[in-house]
Write a protein that holds these residues in place. Sequence first.
Motif, PDB file in Angstrom:
ATOM      1  N   ASN D 185       0.623  -1.207   0.171  1.00 44.94           N
ATOM      2  CA  ASN D 185      -0.339  -0.029   0.032  1.00 44.94           C
ATOM      3  C   ASN D 185       0.818   1.413   0.130  1.00 44.94           C
ATOM      4  O   ASN D 185       0.260   2.181  -0.958  1.00 44.94           O
ATOM      5  CB  ASN D 185      -0.911  -0.425   1.070  1.00 44.94           C
ATOM      6  N   PRO D 188       5.809   2.547  -2.886  1.00 45.39           N
ATOM      7  CA  PRO D 188       5.956   2.714  -4.400  1.00 45.39           C
ATOM      8  C   PRO D 188       6.571   1.289  -4.541  1.00 45.39           C
ATOM      9  O   PRO D 188       6.424   0.377  -5.927  1.00 45.39           O
ATOM     10  CB  PRO D 188       5.999   4.212  -5.234  1.00 45.39           C
ATOM     11  N   LEU D 189       7.998   1.413  -4.482  1.00 43.10           N
ATOM     12  CA  LEU D 189       8.930   0.397  -5.079  1.00 43.10           C
ATOM     13  C   LEU D 189       8.325  -1.465  -4.900  1.00 43.10           C
ATOM     14  O   LEU D 189       8.903  -1.111  -5.731  1.00 43.10           O
ATOM     15  CB  LEU D 189       9.813   0.374  -4.340  1.00 43.10           C
ATOM     16  N   ARG D 191       8.942  -3.217  -2.938  1.00 40.93           N
ATOM     17  CA  ARG D 191      10.016  -4.320  -1.742  1.00 40.93           C
ATOM     18  C   ARG D 191      10.532  -3.520  -1.111  1.00 40.93           C
ATOM     19  O   ARG D 191      10.691  -1.899  -0.536  1.00 40.93           O
ATOM     20  CB  ARG D 191      10.745  -4.891  -3.352  1.00 40.93           C
ATOM     21  N   VAL D 193      13.670  -1.825  -0.218  1.00 36.08           N
ATOM     22  CA  VAL D 193      15.262  -1.289  -0.397  1.00 36.08           C
ATOM     23  C   VAL D 193      16.187  -2.833   0.600  1.00 36.08           C
ATOM     24  O   VAL D 193      16.096  -2.930   0.962  1.00 36.08           O
ATOM     25  CB  VAL D 193      15.369  -0.438  -0.478  1.00 36.08           C
ATOM     26  N   GLU D 197      21.736  -2.773  -2.464  1.00 35.49           N
ATOM     27  CA  GLU D 197      21.450  -0.984  -2.792  1.00 35.49           C
ATOM     28  C   GLU D 197      21.954   0.189  -1.311  1.00 35.49           C
ATOM     29  O   GLU D 197      22.546   1.219  -2.061  1.00 35.49           O
ATOM     30  CB  GLU D 197      20.375  -1.174  -3.159  1.00 35.49           C
ATOM     31  N   PRO D 219      16.279  10.918   0.644  1.00 33.75           N
ATOM     32  CA  PRO D 219      15.276  10.183   1.215  1.00 33.75           C
ATOM     33  C   PRO D 219      15.948   8.391   0.329  1.00 33.75           C
ATOM     34  O   PRO D 219      16.160   8.848  -0.594  1.00 33.75           O
ATOM     35  CB  PRO D 219      13.886  10.818   0.067  1.00 33.75           C
ATOM     36  N   LEU D 220      15.569   7.404   1.154  1.00 33.87           N
ATOM     37  CA  LEU D 220      15.770   6.227   0.850  1.00 33.87           C
ATOM     38  C   LEU D 220      15.212   4.832   1.192  1.00 33.87           C
ATOM     39  O   LEU D 220      15.320   4.451   1.856  1.00 33.87           O
ATOM     40  CB  LEU D 220      17.517   5.601   0.658  1.00 33.87           C
ATOM     41  N   GLY D 222      11.359   4.038  -1.223  1.00 38.84           N
ATOM     42  CA  GLY D 222      11.012   3.118  -2.184  1.00 38.84           C
ATOM     43  C   GLY D 222      10.157   4.175  -2.055  1.00 38.84           C
ATOM     44  O   GLY D 222       9.363   3.287  -2.530  1.00 38.84           O
ATOM     45  N   GLY D 223      10.437   5.185  -2.514  1.00 41.45           N
ATOM     46  CA  GLY D 223       9.695   6.418  -2.958  1.00 41.45           C
ATOM     47  C   GLY D 223       8.358   6.481  -1.406  1.00 41.45           C
ATOM     48  O   GLY D 223       8.007   7.121  -1.945  1.00 41.45           O
ATOM     49  N   THR D 226       9.546  11.178  -1.333  1.00 40.53           N
ATOM     50  CA  THR D 226      10.440  11.543  -2.065  1.00 40.53           C
ATOM     51  C   THR D 226      11.284  12.779  -2.320  1.00 40.53           C
ATOM     52  O   THR D 226      11.889  13.551  -3.076  1.00 40.53           O
ATOM     53  CB  THR D 226       9.817  11.409  -3.734  1.00 40.53           C
ATOM     54  N   ARG D 227      10.861  13.508  -1.072  1.00 39.61           N
ATOM     55  CA  ARG D 227      11.934  14.769  -1.071  1.00 39.61           C
ATOM     56  C   ARG D 227      11.748  15.329   0.355  1.00 39.61           C
ATOM     57  O   ARG D 227      11.034  14.669   1.212  1.00 39.61           O
ATOM     58  CB  ARG D 227      10.885  16.087  -1.691  1.00 39.61           C
TER      59      ARG D 227
END
Lengths: 227, 227, 227, 227
Positions: D185, D188-189, D191, D193, D197, D219-220, D222-223, D226-227
Motif C-alpha cells: 500500500n 511504491p517500490l 519491496r 530496498v 542497494e 530519502p532512501l 522506496g518512494g 521522495t523529497r
Amino acid sequence: MSPSSLMDKRILVTQADAFMGPAICQRLHALGADVIADTDPLLETDAPARLIERTGIPDILVANLALPAPNTRASEVQEPEWQAVFDTMVHPLMRLCTAVLPGMQARQRGKILLIGSAAALRGMKRASSYSAARGAQLAYIQALGVEMAADNIQINAIAQNFVDNPTYFPPEIQANPRFQQRLANDVPLGRLVSAEEDAEFVAYLCSDAANCFVGQVFPLCGGWVTR
Amino acid sequence: MSPSSLMDKRILVTQADAFMGPAICQRLHALGADVIADTDPLLETDAPARLIERTGIPDILVANLALPAPNTRASEVQEPEWQAVFDTMVHPLMRLCTAVLPGMQARQRGKILLIGSAAALRGMKRASSYSAARGAQLAYIQALGVEMAADNIQINAIAQNFVDNPTYFPPEIQANPRFQQRLANDVPLGRLVSAEEDAEFVAYLCSDAANCFVGQVFPLCGGWVTR
Amino acid sequence: MSPSSLMDKRILVTQADAFMGPAICQRLHALGADVIADTDPLLETDAPARLIERTGIPDILVANLALPAPNTRASEVQEPEWQAVFDTMVHPLMRLCTAVLPGMQARQRGKILLIGSAAALRGMKRASSYSAARGAQLAYIQALGVEMAADNIQINAIAQNFVDNPTYFPPEIQANPRFQQRLANDVPLGRLVSAEEDAEFVAYLCSDAANCFVGQVFPLCGGWVTR
Amino acid sequence: MSPSSLMDKRILVTQADAFMGPAICQRLHALGADVIADTDPLLETDAPARLIERTGIPDILVANLALPAPNTRASEVQEPEWQAVFDTMVHPLMRLCTAVLPGMQARQRGKILLIGSAAALRGMKRASSYSAARGAQLAYIQALGVEMAADNIQINAIAQNFVDNPTYFPPEIQANPRFQQRLANDVPLGRLVSAEEDAEFVAYLCSDAANCFVGQVFPLCGGWVTR
C-alpha cells in the motif's frame, strides 16, 4: 475570520513571558479565549504533568518553548549547551503532550500547536545544537499528528524564523547593519514578520476552522523557506 | 479572525462556478469582500487580459483553475489531454498574473492566491498530465512570490487534495467503497477536508493578516502530504 | 562503483550537444554504455516518437532538455517566451516518455532520468516562465515514477542548479563579480558543481545499483536547496 | 563507478554490527577502503571522544546509530524510552562530530554521512519518540553541512525506511502478512530496498565523486517519501 471562533476555548500557553508568548496570549485573549498563561520554564521532569494537573486538560495547548539561541561554532558545541537546548525545548514538549493527550482522547477533541523553528528545515551556521533540538520538535509533532488525527485531535507546528520577538531578535540585533543586510539578502519578505502576524496565524490554527490540518509543519519565515 | 478584514476588498475569483469557486465566493462575500465572480474558462489567449480590462485590477486575484482530472495511464496520455490540462490550468494563470501585476506594482499592493493541487507535491497514479500542469502552477507561483515580495505583493498557493468539491469528488466517487478505503488508508484526517474549511483558509490568506507569506505553498490535504 | 555496471546498456541522451549532454555522454560512454547521443531539439510533435522508432527502446532514457533561461521580469513575460519553455522542455518530455514506456513495460525493465532544475523547488527572480516549465517536469516525473515502479521501471529526476555547463553558466557569467558574489552568498558549496560530478551522479542513477529509487527528485545544487 | 574511488580511504563505521553496519562495512571494504568497524554503542558521554582518540581522525565518518524502534502509543511514551532514543542516536552523533571536526578542519578535507531515517520526514504512528530523535539527527546534519562546506568537509544524511536490515525488519516482520500489505500500500517500490542497494549508495556518497553535496538529506525508502 469569525470573532467568536475562540470564545471560551481554554488555551494553555507555555513560557508565556518569552519568545512568542506575550503576543500570542494577547491575541488569543482579545479573541475571547480563556488563556492560561504559564511562565514556568518546565525544566523539571514532572513540571509539565504538575502544570496540567493544576490547570486541567486545556482545549488547546500552545507549546511555546524557547531559549536564547546559542551561537557556537559546530566544532565547539559542548555538553551543557547541548543538554540545555534539549532540556528546554524537546523534553518538556513530550511531557506536555503525554500529559494532555489522554484527556483529549477521552474527550475526542483537542489541539496542540507547537511554536517551532524553520532552523529545522534549512541549515544555518553556528546553530547546530539549536537546530537539532528544533528538528526533534518538528518530527515529533508530525508523528503525533498522524497518530492522533483519528481521535479528532489536531497537532501541528509553525516553523518560524525572522519573526519579531525579544528572545531571538532583540533591538540591538535588529539595529545591526549586518543583520539588516542578511534580512535583505536571505528573506524575500524584506522585513521581519511581525509578532502580530505570527499571533494571528496562531489564532487561526487554534480555531475550529483549522480542524482540517493534521501533522503539518507551516513555515512562517518571510519566504526564507517555503516548504 | 477579524470580521472586517476583507471589508471592501475587491477580489476576483476565476472559474467561480467550478472547483472551489462557489465555496470561496460565498465565504469571501460573507466576510464583506466585493467579489467579482467570473465564470469564463479563460481558454482564449487574450481572455485573461480582457477580463482584467473589464473588471479592473483587483486587490486580490484568486486563481481558481480546474478541469475534471483525466484518469489515463501514463503510457496512454495523448496530445489533446496534455494540451487541455495546460490550456486550462497553466497558460491562463500566467496570463492572469501578467495582466494584474503591473497595476498591483503601480499600487505597491496586491495579492495573488492560487488554488493549486498537492498532486504536484506527491506522485499519484494515472494523473501524469494533471500533475505536470499542477507542478507548473506551483513552481510559477513560487518564482513570482519571490520576485514580487519587494513590491508588497504577496503571491502564494494552496496545494490541496481530498477537499470536498464537485469537480474532483462528486457524490458518486465519495460513495465508492474503494474511494472510502483510499481515504482511510492514505489520508490521516480520515475524511475529506470540507469546502468551508478550504474557503476559510482562503479567506485568511486573502486578509491583511497574511501579508507575511510570500512565494509559499500550503498543503491542504488532510495530511496526505505535510510539507 | 563497479566499472561494469553500465556495460552494454543502451542509453539515449537527448539534446546531447547542450546543457549536460556532452558531459553525460562522455561519462556514460567511458563506463561502457552504448550511448545514443541525439541532438534533435525535438520541437515537432512527432519528433520524439520518430526518434524512438529509429533508435529503438533504450534501456535508459536520459531526458536532457534545455534552453537558455529567459531573464524576464515576471510582469513582462510574453506568449512566445512562455510557449518556448514549454515547447522545449515540457512537451518533448511527455512525448519521449510515452514513446518509450510501452516498450519498457513489455520488457518489464527500464529507466528514465530527467535532468531537471532546482528552480522548480525554490523561487528565483526573473525566472517565472523557466521555473514553471521545470515545475511541470518534476511533477510529471514524480507521478510517472509512482505509476511505473510496479513494472520495474525507475523514473527519477535530478533537480540541479549552479552546475557548470555552457547553457546556463557560460564563461562570461562565471567571470561576472556579481555572479561570484551570488555564489558566495547563496550556495553553501561556494563553487559551481562540476559537470563531471553531475555526470557521475547521472551514471550512478543509471546503474542497476540505483534500482531502489522511484519517483524521486534529487537536488544537486551545492546546497542551494537540500530537500 | 570507479573501483579505486575508496582505495585507502580510512572510514569509521559506528555500531558496525547493527542496523546498516554489516552491509556498509562489507561494501566499503570490497571497494578498497580501510574500514574501522567499531561496535561500541557509544552510550557513555566520553565514548565518542575516546574512540576518535584511539583510531584517529578518519577520512570519512559513517554515523550508523540505531536501536530497535519502540512501538509505543504517543500517549504512553515514558521517560526511559525517551531518554534511550536520544542517548543512542542523538547525543553520540554530536559527540562523534565534534570529535572529528577539528581534525578534518585542520586537514581541510573530510566527510560525515549519517545513516538517518525517513521517519523524520513523514509522520508514522507509534513512533513518536523514535521520530523525534531521528528529526534531531537530520536537522543537526543540515546545520553542520552548511557550516562546514567552506572547510571542504561534506556532511550529509540518508533518510531511509523500508530498507532490509535486521534491526528494523527482521525475518518475522517481513513474513507478517500485515507488513506485506503495508509494503504494497505505502511503498511504491513494492519491496524493501536491499541492504546492498543501501550500501552502494553509501559508497557513492563516501567517494570523491560526491564532493558536491553539502548539508543534504537523501530519502532512501522506496518512494515512501521522495523529497
